[in-house]
Enzyme design. Structure first.
Site, short mmCIF file in Angstrom:
data_model
loop_
_atom_site.label_atom_id
_atom_site.label_comp_id
_atom_site.label_asym_id
_atom_site.label_seq_id
_atom_site.Cartn_x
_atom_site.Cartn_y
_atom_site.Cartn_z
N ARG A 1 -9.46 -11.68 -5.73
CA ARG A 1 -9.61 -10.25 -6.04
C ARG A 1 -10.73 -9.69 -5.16
NH1 ARG A 1 -9.29 -10.48 -12.66
NH2 ARG A 1 -7.04 -10.58 -12.76
N GLN B 1 -6.55 -7.07 -0.97
CA GLN B 1 -5.78 -6.23 -1.89
C GLN B 1 -4.37 -5.88 -1.38
OE1 GLN B 1 -8.20 -2.93 -2.97
NE2 GLN B 1 -8.56 -2.30 -0.87
N ASP C 1 -2.08 -8.60 -2.70
CA ASP C 1 -2.26 -9.01 -4.08
C ASP C 1 -1.04 -8.67 -4.95
OD1 ASP C 1 -3.11 -9.49 -6.61
OD2 ASP C 1 -5.01 -8.46 -6.42
N SER D 1 -1.70 -7.55 -8.63
CA SER D 1 -2.09 -6.13 -8.80
C SER D 1 -0.90 -5.20 -8.64
CB SER D 1 -3.14 -5.73 -7.76
OG SER D 1 -4.35 -6.27 -8.10
N TYR E 1 -13.70 -10.33 -13.21
CA TYR E 1 -13.11 -11.36 -14.07
C TYR E 1 -13.64 -11.24 -15.50
CZ TYR E 1 -11.44 -13.44 -9.75
OH TYR E 1 -10.81 -13.65 -8.55
#
Ligand code: NAD
Length: 372
Positions: A120, A125, A128, A131, A224
């Site tokens: 993350r 990103q 990802d 996500s 997290y």
């Protein structure tokens, strides 16, 4: 390289890992792209559309020729057995559950990457998948809740009287939660949200929702979440007991990476809710946030519907596939650039490649995997 995108098990997943536009981009980079027959059908991409871009429609058995196999879900054992030595597999791998797959990758000297291990970080990103898919799941959860609820969401003033706005509570304001909040707001609901990570308060408020604070001395932050103390859990429960009776829709998305999802709505808390209200539990795959959740089912308790989709992304498979394929392309582009510099994949010194590499050259590389 010769690349193949496989058809997902249609009983559980309608998405496809490579869409026609992404196949074209891969072909433009000089790769040969094979897509299993009918792989895109469930998501709205026909074989003809792939062929138009130069894709070869293949049989599943063609996996034996591939240098790289793409998939959304982990491969079946029989597919892994057909892969050639040093072939690369890029997919979600469920690495803590699929010991047999990982052993086989090791034994057959296959290079495997787990997309769920993409860190993350800002740089990662674009790749990802968790996500991109969570964002669509959050959107769809709000839409489905609005669809199932036997009331309207926005305030409506009519000659026959006023329809008050519905109240929506979102538990867990991560990627899915924030999208659920934004969607419920757009639909006109009054939205509240809570999270164990205090830093999300600002994001929740910027979407026009109310942040529901839990009065506890325990604070957590960063990207997290962790399992909270008993003191926090008690305070959260007390807060929810006061808030739940007023809600029409509750969307739960709370997860702790690598662990079972926390139970935040117990059965006797469901009993506090109004008859006709709805809980959509997006955390059902990792155990669920509500004690009554049954994965893949809608359970009714005292008139409250608790809905847990098997795979909510099947209801938005077109966009979910498009975003997944873009993520895979970004990851694969990085991998091939790194492979040009360093032929030996296990020696690539890139944090994203290192974090996702499970097996290579007959060895388990990931420090997060322990098969014993
Ligand atoms: P997630 O799916 O693991 O969890 C969902 C949310 O549930 C999180 O916000 C978490 O704090 C919350 N939660 C956990 N336990 C809870 C509890 N007991 N009660 C209430 N809420 C609880 O998380 P996610 O959505 O994948 O991401 C979390 C954060 O990481 C977000 O801030 C996101 O923006 C960030 N993120 C960043 C990147 C990146 O920069 N590339 C990628 C993914 C996520």
């Amino acid at each position: 390289m010769k690349l193949i995108a496989l058809m997902e098990n249609q009983e559980i997943d309608s998405r496809v890992s490579i869409t026609p536009d992404i196949a074209k981009k891969l072909i433009d980079l000089g790769h040969e792209v094979l897509v299993e027959k009918d792989a895109g059908q469930g998501a709205g991409f026909s074989d003809l559309e792939y062929e138009k871009y130069g894709v070869k429609i293949a049989e599943r058995t063609n996996i034996s020729e591939a240098d790289v196999a793409f998939s959304i879900n982990p491969l079946a054992i029989k597919d892994i057995k057909k892969l050639k030595k040093n072939a690369i597999v890029i997919s979600n791998q469920e690495p803590f559950q699929r010991n047999e797959n990982i052993s086989l990758f090791k034994e057959r000297e296959i290079t495997s990457f787990a997309l769920e291990f993409i860190p993350r970080t800002t740089r990662a990103q674009y790749m990802d998948v968790l996500s991109s898919q969570a964002s669509l799941a959050g959107y769809k959860a709000a839409i489905e809740a609005a669809h199932i609820l036997n009331r309207g969401l926005p305030l409506m003033i009519t000659t026959a009287g006023t329809v008050p706005a519905a109240k929506v509570l979102v538990m867990g304001a991560g990627v899915a939660g924030l999208q659920a909040i934004a969607t419920a707001k757009r639909l006109g609901a009054i939205v509240g949200a809570s999270d164990v990570r205090a830093s999300v308060k600002e994001q929740v408020e910027s979407l026009g929702a109310k942040f529901i604070e839990v009065e506890s001395s325990e604070k957590t932050d960063g990207v997290y979440a962790k399992e909270m103390s008993d003191e926090y859990k008690k305070a959260q429960e007390a807060k929810l007991r006061s808030v739940l009776p007023n809600q029409d829709i509750v969307i739960t998305t709370a997860q702790i990476p690598g662990k079972r999802a926390p139970i935040i709505i117990k059965s006797d808390m469901v009993a506090l809710m109004k008859s006709g209200s709805i809980i959509i539990d997006l955390a059902s795959k990792t155990g669920g946030n509500c004690e009554n959740t049954e994965p893949g089912k809608t359970v009714e308790v005292n008139g409250v519907k608790i809905v847990a989709f098997d795979n909510i992304l099947n209801l938005i498979a077109y966009d979910a596939s498009r975003l997944f394929a873009k993520n895979i392309f970004s990851f694969f582009e990085l991998l091939t650039q790194q492979m040009e510099k360093q032929k030996n994949i296990s020696n690539i010194d890139d944090e994203i490649i290192k974090a996702t590499l499970l097996t290579c050259e007959g060895k388990i590389i990931s420090g997060r995997i322990n098969l014993n």
